[in-house]
Design a protein around this motif. Structure first.
Motif, short mmCIF file in Angstrom:
data_model
loop_
_atom_site.label_atom_id
_atom_site.label_comp_id
_atom_site.label_asym_id
_atom_site.label_seq_id
_atom_site.Cartn_x
_atom_site.Cartn_y
_atom_site.Cartn_z
N PRO A 71 -3.98 -5.18 -0.55
CA PRO A 71 -3.63 -5.54 -2.28
C PRO A 71 -4.92 -6.35 -2.85
CG PRO A 71 -2.08 -6.20 -0.20
CD PRO A 71 -3.37 -5.44 0.43
N ASP A 72 -5.80 -7.13 -2.03
CA ASP A 72 -6.68 -7.87 -2.73
C ASP A 72 -7.88 -7.13 -3.43
OD1 ASP A 72 -7.68 -7.32 -0.04
OD2 ASP A 72 -8.30 -9.24 0.44
N LEU A 73 -7.97 -5.93 -2.99
CA LEU A 73 -8.96 -5.00 -3.38
C LEU A 73 -8.49 -3.78 -4.27
CD1 LEU A 73 -11.74 -4.94 -0.64
CD2 LEU A 73 -11.89 -6.28 -2.78
N TYR A 74 -7.15 -3.67 -4.10
CA TYR A 74 -6.44 -2.41 -4.69
C TYR A 74 -6.59 -1.99 -6.01
CZ TYR A 74 -2.75 1.22 -5.90
OH TYR A 74 -2.29 2.33 -5.98
N ASP A 75 -6.92 -0.70 -6.26
CA ASP A 75 -6.74 -0.18 -7.78
C ASP A 75 -6.09 1.30 -7.51
OD1 ASP A 75 -8.19 1.47 -10.06
OD2 ASP A 75 -8.65 -0.55 -10.48
N TYR A 76 -5.59 1.79 -8.41
CA TYR A 76 -4.91 2.78 -8.32
C TYR A 76 -5.84 3.94 -8.38
CZ TYR A 76 -2.42 7.12 -9.96
OH TYR A 76 -1.76 8.29 -9.86
N ALA A 77 -7.26 3.78 -8.76
CA ALA A 77 -7.95 4.92 -8.64
C ALA A 77 -8.46 5.10 -7.40
CB ALA A 77 -9.13 4.57 -9.80
N PHE A 78 -8.16 4.46 -6.52
CA PHE A 78 -8.46 4.63 -5.13
C PHE A 78 -7.52 5.51 -4.40
CE2 PHE A 78 -10.77 0.39 -5.08
CZ PHE A 78 -12.10 0.85 -5.60
N ALA A 79 -6.33 5.30 -4.65
CA ALA A 79 -5.10 6.01 -4.43
C ALA A 79 -4.96 7.28 -4.77
CB ALA A 79 -3.73 5.10 -4.52
N GLY B 190 -2.99 -4.31 8.99
CA GLY B 190 -1.85 -5.28 8.83
C GLY B 190 -1.42 -5.40 7.30
N PHE B 191 -2.33 -4.86 6.22
CA PHE B 191 -1.82 -5.10 4.96
C PHE B 191 -0.85 -4.05 4.92
CE2 PHE B 191 -5.40 -1.97 4.97
CZ PHE B 191 -4.66 -0.74 4.13
N MET B 192 -1.09 -3.00 5.58
CA MET B 192 0.18 -1.60 5.46
C MET B 192 1.42 -2.50 5.70
SD MET B 192 -2.47 1.05 6.83
CE MET B 192 -0.98 2.19 7.31
N ARG B 193 1.45 -3.45 6.57
CA ARG B 193 2.81 -3.68 7.17
C ARG B 193 3.32 -4.90 6.18
NH1 ARG B 193 4.11 -1.75 12.14
NH2 ARG B 193 2.63 -0.41 13.08
N GLY C 295 7.18 -4.58 1.71
CA GLY C 295 7.28 -3.91 0.19
C GLY C 295 5.97 -3.42 0.08
N TYR C 296 4.62 -3.69 0.56
CA TYR C 296 3.45 -3.06 -0.10
C TYR C 296 3.42 -1.65 -0.34
CZ TYR C 296 -1.46 -2.58 -1.03
OH TYR C 296 -2.68 -2.14 -1.87
N VAL C 297 3.64 -1.01 0.98
CA VAL C 297 3.45 0.32 0.97
C VAL C 297 4.38 1.17 0.11
CG1 VAL C 297 3.75 2.34 2.36
CG2 VAL C 297 2.45 0.62 3.32
N GLN D 255 5.32 0.59 -2.88
CA GLN D 255 5.01 0.60 -4.24
C GLN D 255 3.80 1.12 -4.76
OE1 GLN D 255 3.86 -3.51 -5.67
NE2 GLN D 255 2.25 -3.76 -3.79
N LEU D 256 3.04 2.02 -3.39
CA LEU D 256 2.14 2.80 -3.54
C LEU D 256 2.41 4.53 -4.16
CD1 LEU D 256 -0.21 1.92 -0.38
CD2 LEU D 256 -0.27 0.70 -2.72
N PRO D 257 1.47 4.98 -4.93
CA PRO D 257 1.63 6.49 -4.99
C PRO D 257 2.19 7.28 -3.70
CG PRO D 257 -0.40 5.72 -6.20
CD PRO D 257 0.07 4.41 -4.95
N PRO D 258 2.91 8.28 -3.90
CA PRO D 258 3.56 8.91 -3.15
C PRO D 258 2.73 9.61 -2.12
CG PRO D 258 4.61 9.63 -5.02
CD PRO D 258 3.15 8.74 -5.43
N ALA D 259 1.77 10.02 -2.33
CA ALA D 259 0.79 10.81 -1.33
C ALA D 259 0.28 9.61 -0.16
CB ALA D 259 -0.45 11.58 -1.84
N VAL D 260 -0.36 8.69 -0.79
CA VAL D 260 -0.94 7.49 0.13
C VAL D 260 -0.04 6.81 0.76
CG1 VAL D 260 -1.15 5.87 -1.38
CG2 VAL D 260 -2.75 5.87 0.44
N ARG D 261 1.37 6.66 0.12
CA ARG D 261 2.50 6.13 0.82
C ARG D 261 2.93 6.77 1.93
NH1 ARG D 261 7.48 7.02 -2.88
NH2 ARG D 261 6.14 5.72 -4.38
N GLU D 262 3.02 8.03 1.83
CA GLU D 262 3.43 8.87 3.18
C GLU D 262 2.32 8.68 4.32
OE1 GLU D 262 4.69 13.50 4.37
OE2 GLU D 262 4.05 13.08 2.44
N LEU D 263 1.28 8.60 3.96
CA LEU D 263 0.07 8.75 5.00
C LEU D 263 0.18 7.60 5.58
CD1 LEU D 263 -2.71 10.35 2.87
CD2 LEU D 263 -1.86 11.32 4.68
N MET D 264 0.27 6.47 4.97
CA MET D 264 0.39 5.04 5.67
C MET D 264 1.77 5.09 6.52
SD MET D 264 -1.28 2.36 2.77
CE MET D 264 -2.93 2.53 2.37
N ARG D 265 3.07 5.37 5.57
CA ARG D 265 4.02 5.21 6.78
C ARG D 265 4.15 6.32 7.68
NH1 ARG D 265 8.57 6.27 1.78
NH2 ARG D 265 8.79 3.87 1.03
#
Length: 288
Positions: free
Chosen positions: A69-77, A228-231, A234-236, A238-248
């Motif tokens: 969250p502290d470095l996130y930008d949509y461009a990375f996702a 830890g940030f993935m857990r 609610g954080y994961v 709100q992420l775009p679908p592709a990276v959300r699935e990878l993290m889940r």
């Protein structure tokens, strides 16, 4: 695509261009520049990569977890939404994947960056004669980048005595057959991290590179990197679908495969050992 898959298996790396538009590259450059500024302003607040961190001399060459969250930008996702990039990864690893890591790299400002020869994750003796891999790293080079060196084919065989000596000594000496991966802006360098490899970047170089990694969902080695940030609640979601699935997938796999006490101790030992792999401007072969 078949040619790249074959080269990746044979050589341990391949470079694919034309994946990102100029607009996407500009967006990623701006996002990475913002990350670099944040880290340089307060490096202790992040999982920062240093060439120097002693007393008043602090110099950085990157940071881990740009999807936190502290470095996130949509461009990375959105890199995980790119069909050509993911088509290659799926061709090598299979359809279902799990997230492994997402980091940012840049040029040092004070001390030249020379990272020692190594295979990743403490897998010093791991190789697969067929060229198969348990994971893929990919460097998205936002500017021209010639910082990555490796010995092609070293992922398929035992290390030579000279290579093993350099790995053990955490050295930087030139090795027979080593190549420098010459990447243009927008190129993506895919690497089998069981290749013997290292990094090198001089002060004054223009560098902006995203360093990402993925694994097959069912790969038994290398897991338990659901950071830890993935857990955070609610954080994961709100992420775009592709990276959300990878993290889940990473969280699910880790939860379904708890580590034994012996394995936790082994990983702690490897983590301590990994901290010795320091970038330095000492070209004599030592490490800091």
């Amino acid at each position: 695509m078949e040619e790249h898959v074959r080269r990746f298996a044979d050589e341990g790396y391949t470079i694919i261009g034309g994946i990102f538009s100029d607009t996407e590259l500009r967006r990623m450059r701006a996002a990475l520049a913002n990350v670099e500024a944040k880290v340089i302003a307060d490096p202790s607040a992040f999982e920062t990569r240093y060439t120097a961190n002693e007393g008043a001399t602090v110099d950085t060459w990157g940071v881990n977890h740009v999807l936190a969250p502290d470095l996130y930008d949509y461009a990375f996702a959105e890199v995980y939404e790119k069909a050509l990039l993911m088509d290659f990864v799926h061709a090598v690893l299979g359809e279902r994947l799990r997230f492994w890591g997402g980091h940012a790299l840049w040029a040092p400002r004070v001390k030249n960056y020379e990272l020692n020869w190594h295979r990743d994750h403490g897998d010093d003796d791991v190789y697969h004669p067929s060229g198969e891999t348990t994971h893929i790293y990919f460097n998205i080079c936002l500017l021209a980048d010639s910082c990555f060196r490796l010995v092609p084919g070293s992922h398929r065989r035992p290390l030579t005595p000279a290579e093993a000596d350099q790995q053990k000594a955490k050295g930087f000496a030139a090795l027979p057959g080593e190549v420098i991966a010459q990447c243009r802006p927008g190129d993506v360098l895919f690497v089998n991290a069981h290749s013997l490899h290292r990094g090198s970047c001089r002060v004054g170089t223009d560098r902006q590179t995203l360093h990402m990694s993925l694994q097959p969902y069912d790969e038994p080695t290398g897991g338990h990197l659901s950071w830890g940030f993935m857990r955070q609640e609610g954080y994961v979601d709100q992420l775009p679908p592709a990276v959300r699935e990878l993290m889940r997938n990473a969280i699910e796999w880790d939860d379904n495969h708890p580590l034994s006490l012996a394995e936790m101790r082994r990983r702690l030992r490897l983590k301590r050992e990994h901290k010795k792999n320091r970038a330095t401007d000492d070209a004599s072969g030592g490490s800091r």
